[in-house]
Design a protein around this motif. Structure first.
Motif, PDB file in Angstrom:
ATOM      1  N   ARG A 192       3.117  17.747 -35.481  1.00 51.75           N
ATOM      2  CA  ARG A 192       4.253  18.578 -35.638  1.00 51.75           C
ATOM      3  C   ARG A 192       4.139  19.304 -37.307  1.00 51.75           C
ATOM      4  N   PHE A 193       3.795  20.581 -37.384  1.00 47.52           N
ATOM      5  CA  PHE A 193       3.604  21.215 -38.467  1.00 47.52           C
ATOM      6  C   PHE A 193       4.903  21.861 -39.208  1.00 47.52           C
ATOM      7  N   LYS A 218       8.809  35.274 -47.242  1.00 51.88           N
ATOM      8  CA  LYS A 218       8.728  34.824 -45.767  1.00 51.88           C
ATOM      9  C   LYS A 218       9.571  33.454 -45.275  1.00 51.88           C
ATOM     10  N   SER A 219       9.734  33.610 -44.272  1.00 52.03           N
ATOM     11  CA  SER A 219      10.917  32.675 -43.840  1.00 52.03           C
ATOM     12  C   SER A 219       9.924  31.300 -43.407  1.00 52.03           C
ATOM     13  N   ASP A 220      10.697  30.350 -43.358  1.00 50.25           N
ATOM     14  CA  ASP A 220      10.063  28.837 -42.954  1.00 50.25           C
ATOM     15  C   ASP A 220       9.714  28.992 -41.716  1.00 50.25           C
ATOM     16  N   VAL A 221       8.549  28.120 -41.254  1.00 51.27           N
ATOM     17  CA  VAL A 221       7.953  28.267 -39.998  1.00 51.27           C
ATOM     18  C   VAL A 221       7.848  26.981 -39.460  1.00 51.27           C
ATOM     19  N   ASN A 222       7.731  26.558 -38.050  1.00 49.15           N
ATOM     20  CA  ASN A 222       7.377  25.208 -37.655  1.00 49.15           C
ATOM     21  C   ASN A 222       6.570  25.157 -36.228  1.00 49.15           C
ATOM     22  N   ALA A 223       5.947  24.114 -35.775  1.00 54.55           N
ATOM     23  CA  ALA A 223       5.427  24.162 -34.613  1.00 54.55           C
ATOM     24  C   ALA A 223       5.324  22.770 -34.086  1.00 54.55           C
ATOM     25  N   PHE A 224       5.118  22.774 -32.882  1.00 54.55           N
ATOM     26  CA  PHE A 224       4.733  21.472 -32.180  1.00 54.55           C
ATOM     27  C   PHE A 224       3.555  21.732 -31.075  1.00 54.55           C
ATOM     28  N   SER A 225       2.632  20.689 -30.975  1.00 53.57           N
ATOM     29  CA  SER A 225       1.566  20.652 -29.999  1.00 53.57           C
ATOM     30  C   SER A 225       1.363  19.412 -29.570  1.00 53.57           C
ATOM     31  N   LEU A 226       1.254  19.480 -28.097  1.00 54.62           N
ATOM     32  CA  LEU A 226       0.949  18.134 -27.537  1.00 54.62           C
ATOM     33  C   LEU A 226      -0.766  18.582 -26.996  1.00 54.62           C
ATOM     34  N   SER A 228       2.767  23.618 -25.807  1.00 54.13           N
ATOM     35  CA  SER A 228       3.668  23.499 -26.957  1.00 54.13           C
ATOM     36  C   SER A 228       5.125  22.878 -26.401  1.00 54.13           C
ATOM     37  N   LEU A 229       4.757  22.642 -24.834  1.00 53.69           N
ATOM     38  CA  LEU A 229       6.372  22.398 -24.090  1.00 53.69           C
ATOM     39  C   LEU A 229       7.595  23.093 -24.404  1.00 53.69           C
ATOM     40  N   GLY A 230       7.204  24.341 -24.752  1.00 62.23           N
ATOM     41  CA  GLY A 230       8.385  25.339 -24.946  1.00 62.23           C
ATOM     42  C   GLY A 230       9.112  25.158 -26.023  1.00 62.23           C
ATOM     43  N   LEU A 231       8.639  24.369 -27.154  1.00 58.51           N
ATOM     44  CA  LEU A 231       9.224  23.908 -28.358  1.00 58.51           C
ATOM     45  C   LEU A 231       9.070  25.203 -29.441  1.00 58.51           C
ATOM     46  N   ASN A 232       8.290  26.160 -29.319  1.00 59.45           N
ATOM     47  CA  ASN A 232       7.894  26.893 -30.265  1.00 59.45           C
ATOM     48  C   ASN A 232       8.290  28.521 -30.014  1.00 59.45           C
ATOM     49  N   ASN A 256       6.963  31.574 -54.482  1.00 55.17           N
ATOM     50  CA  ASN A 256       6.335  30.703 -55.829  1.00 55.17           C
ATOM     51  C   ASN A 256       6.206  29.179 -55.748  1.00 55.17           C
ATOM     52  N   GLN A 257       6.676  28.691 -54.234  1.00 54.01           N
ATOM     53  CA  GLN A 257       6.333  27.428 -53.827  1.00 54.01           C
ATOM     54  C   GLN A 257       6.026  27.405 -52.517  1.00 54.01           C
ATOM     55  N   PHE A 258       5.384  26.685 -51.949  1.00 51.81           N
ATOM     56  CA  PHE A 258       4.785  26.422 -50.561  1.00 51.81           C
ATOM     57  C   PHE A 258       4.722  25.084 -50.310  1.00 51.81           C
ATOM     58  N   VAL A 259       5.445  24.486 -49.318  1.00 54.58           N
ATOM     59  CA  VAL A 259       5.348  23.228 -48.850  1.00 54.58           C
ATOM     60  C   VAL A 259       5.088  22.957 -47.569  1.00 54.58           C
ATOM     61  N   TYR A 260       3.790  22.291 -47.195  1.00 55.45           N
ATOM     62  CA  TYR A 260       3.195  22.248 -46.097  1.00 55.45           C
ATOM     63  C   TYR A 260       3.199  20.655 -45.752  1.00 55.45           C
ATOM     64  N   ASN A 261       4.026  20.563 -44.517  1.00 59.16           N
ATOM     65  CA  ASN A 261       3.956  18.943 -44.042  1.00 59.16           C
ATOM     66  C   ASN A 261       3.397  18.917 -42.561  1.00 59.16           C
ATOM     67  N   ARG A 262       2.472  18.004 -42.239  1.00 61.93           N
ATOM     68  CA  ARG A 262       1.854  17.995 -41.149  1.00 61.93           C
ATOM     69  C   ARG A 262       1.992  16.526 -40.551  1.00 61.93           C
ATOM     70  N   VAL A 263       2.932  16.289 -39.581  1.00 62.38           N
ATOM     71  CA  VAL A 263       2.876  14.734 -38.931  1.00 62.38           C
ATOM     72  C   VAL A 263       2.029  14.705 -37.769  1.00 62.38           C
ATOM     73  N   MET A 264       1.290  13.889 -37.471  1.00 59.54           N
ATOM     74  CA  MET A 264       0.301  13.724 -36.519  1.00 59.54           C
ATOM     75  C   MET A 264       0.193  12.458 -35.984  1.00 59.54           C
ATOM     76  N   ALA A 265       0.098  12.307 -34.706  1.00 58.28           N
ATOM     77  CA  ALA A 265      -0.105  11.078 -34.030  1.00 58.28           C
ATOM     78  C   ALA A 265      -1.430  11.313 -33.211  1.00 58.28           C
ATOM     79  N   GLU A 266      -2.213  10.283 -33.280  1.00 64.47           N
ATOM     80  CA  GLU A 266      -3.590  10.561 -32.295  1.00 64.47           C
ATOM     81  C   GLU A 266      -4.019   9.222 -31.667  1.00 64.47           C
ATOM     82  N   TYR A 267      -4.550   9.433 -30.391  1.00 58.89           N
ATOM     83  CA  TYR A 267      -5.031   8.239 -29.740  1.00 58.89           C
ATOM     84  C   TYR A 267      -6.509   8.604 -29.306  1.00 58.89           C
TER      85      TYR A 267
END
Length: 450
Positions: A44-45, A58-66, A92-96, A437-448
């Protein structure tokens, strides 16, 4: 091109047999060493932009991927014949549906591809591999910071003349980016949708923007790589040459020495450097119109880039800390003022410069200098890993900026070994090309990994 690459493994087999290199091996012998492994990922980014009132807000963006990667292969270190095959998928499971972060898996709802398909022959002194494969070189690698890695169509020869020294010769003809379904004769300086490739790497600037045709004169001819890696007695060194055809001739080297004290506190020091050149008239950049170059950056000068860097630090029990410095020399008459040409890492932020951050580095920002401080520490029998970093960039075209980074990963043990949960966040402050003037990038990741 792909159908010819498919014939290369057969050609290698015929060549080996005809020269008496190959030894008889039954199909059962080969299949007895087959392994199956892979990984499953859920990412989840999110990107958040703080506007400064400029036209480029620029507008905020997000995305999910399995995503999943399934590998079927023989032992890569075993002598004799071997092979490897990998199936890649991302969903994307239709979430983007609304304003997705297209760098995660492009603008598609799914990616399905054959990531690797190669044949190899290995003996103690050498190894030959041909087909679709991952590469692990300083400026051409997997760039595996999204759900799927980049892979390449190539022929590779590895020679092991002495212990700890490996010499490589690689000829790459096409690649599959992290967000592509197939292999293409392009790279990250081609616009999205060029030749039907709907990949999205967020190119820093592009030279071919024709999304509907693939003129033969515009197709990339690939890359020739010659390199050597050495590691022994505290010394690690790499020396590589890249001929990015019609892009740049690149010479890169780095060396790090760690002094083993026997106390658990081992200081280290390293240097790195790079030089690039190519006449503008001989380059793709001189053939077409360059789009998106830094304001004031030359689009008609010759490729002429120089990089110097160094780092110093110490390994401590359960961790390490270092300070690094890199400089890309500004040259007003050179293409892009002396910008680094990096066809397979630009805007991926996966180059080997020690000051590159999660979001970007001097490849993306252009000529200037950078300083980075980074620390890593592991707790609870290495189940918890903490990483923190801070970098400052002083650049000719993008002014001054800072990147502050935090990274926490929990590695499960016991019955759930192979599972990890990771949260990465970076805050970039300073002049950004998109008007923020500020960019915050968050990446939450689960991996097996299995």
């Amino acid at each position: 091109m792909r159908k010819y690459m498919k014939a290369i493994p057969l050609a290698v087999a015929v060549a080996c047999a005809s020269t008496g290199i190959a030894q008889a091996a039954s199909l059962s012998d080969i299949l007895s060493g087959v392994k199956v492994d892979g990984k499953a990922r859920a990412y989840r980014f999110t990107r958040q932009f703080s506007p400064n009132g400029g036209a480029g807000n620029k507008s905020d963006v997000n995305a999910f991927s399995l995503a999943g990667i399934l590998n079927v292969h023989t032992d890569a270190a075993a002598n004799g014949w071997g092979f490897g095959a990998s199936a890649f998928t991302a969903q994307s499971l239709g979430l983007n549906q609304h304003n997705p972060d297209s760098t995660l898996m492009g603008v598609k709802n799914q990616i399905t591809a054959v990531g690797q398909l190669y044949l190899q022959y290995r003996q103690p002194l050498y190894m030959v591999r041909a087909g679709d494969m991952e590469l692990n070189t300083p400026w051409m690698g997997g760039s595996d910071s999204r759900v799927l890695p980049a892979t390449y169509q190539a022929v590779m020869l590895q020679i092991n003349p002495i212990d700890h020294l490996h010499i490589y010769g690689i000829r790459e003809t096409a690649w599959k980016s992290r967000t592509s379904n197939n292999y293409y004769n392009n790279n990250l300086y081609y616009a999205s949708n060029w030749g039907g490739d709907d990949s999205d790497g967020g190119q820093p600037f592009t030279v071919f923007n024709n999304a509907t045709t693939t003129a033969a004169a515009q197709k990339s001819s690939g890359t020739l790589l010659i390199g050597a890696d050495y590691a022994a007695d505290g010394l690690k060194a790499r020396l590589w040459y890249y001929d990015f055809y019609r892009m740049a001739n690149t010479y890169y080297g780095e060396a790090t020495y760690t002094y083993k004290t026997g106390t658990g506190f081992d200081p280290f020091i390293g240097i790195q450097g790079m030089s690039q050149n190519l006449a503008n008239s001989d380059s793709f950049f001189g053939q077409g119109t360059v789009h998106g170059m830094y304001t004031g950056g030359s689009t008609t000068g010759d490729i002429n880039s120089k990089v110097e860097g160094a780092k110093i630090g110490v390994n401590i029990p359960h961790g390490s800390v270092f300070v690094a410095y890199d400089k890309v020399n500004y040259n007003a008459s050179a293409f892009g003022g002396g910008v680094i040409i990096s066809p397979f890492t630009a805007n991926y932020a996966t180059d080997p410069l020690w000051t590159t951050s999660m979001i970007r580095g001097l490849v993306e920002l252009g000529p200037g200098n950078a300083t980075k401080i980074k620390g890593t520490y592991k707790l609870f029998n290495s189940q918890l890993r903490l990483i923190a970093a801070w970098a400052k960039y002083n650049t000719h075209f993008h002014g001054n900026s800072t990147n502050t980074y935090g990274d926490i990963t929990w590695f499960f043990h016991g019955a759930y070994k192979g599972l990890s949960l990771r949260d990465r966040i970076e805050v970039s402050n300073g002049k950004l090309a998109n008007g923020s003037n500020q960019f915050v990038y968050n990446r939450v990741m689960a991996e097996y990994d299995f």
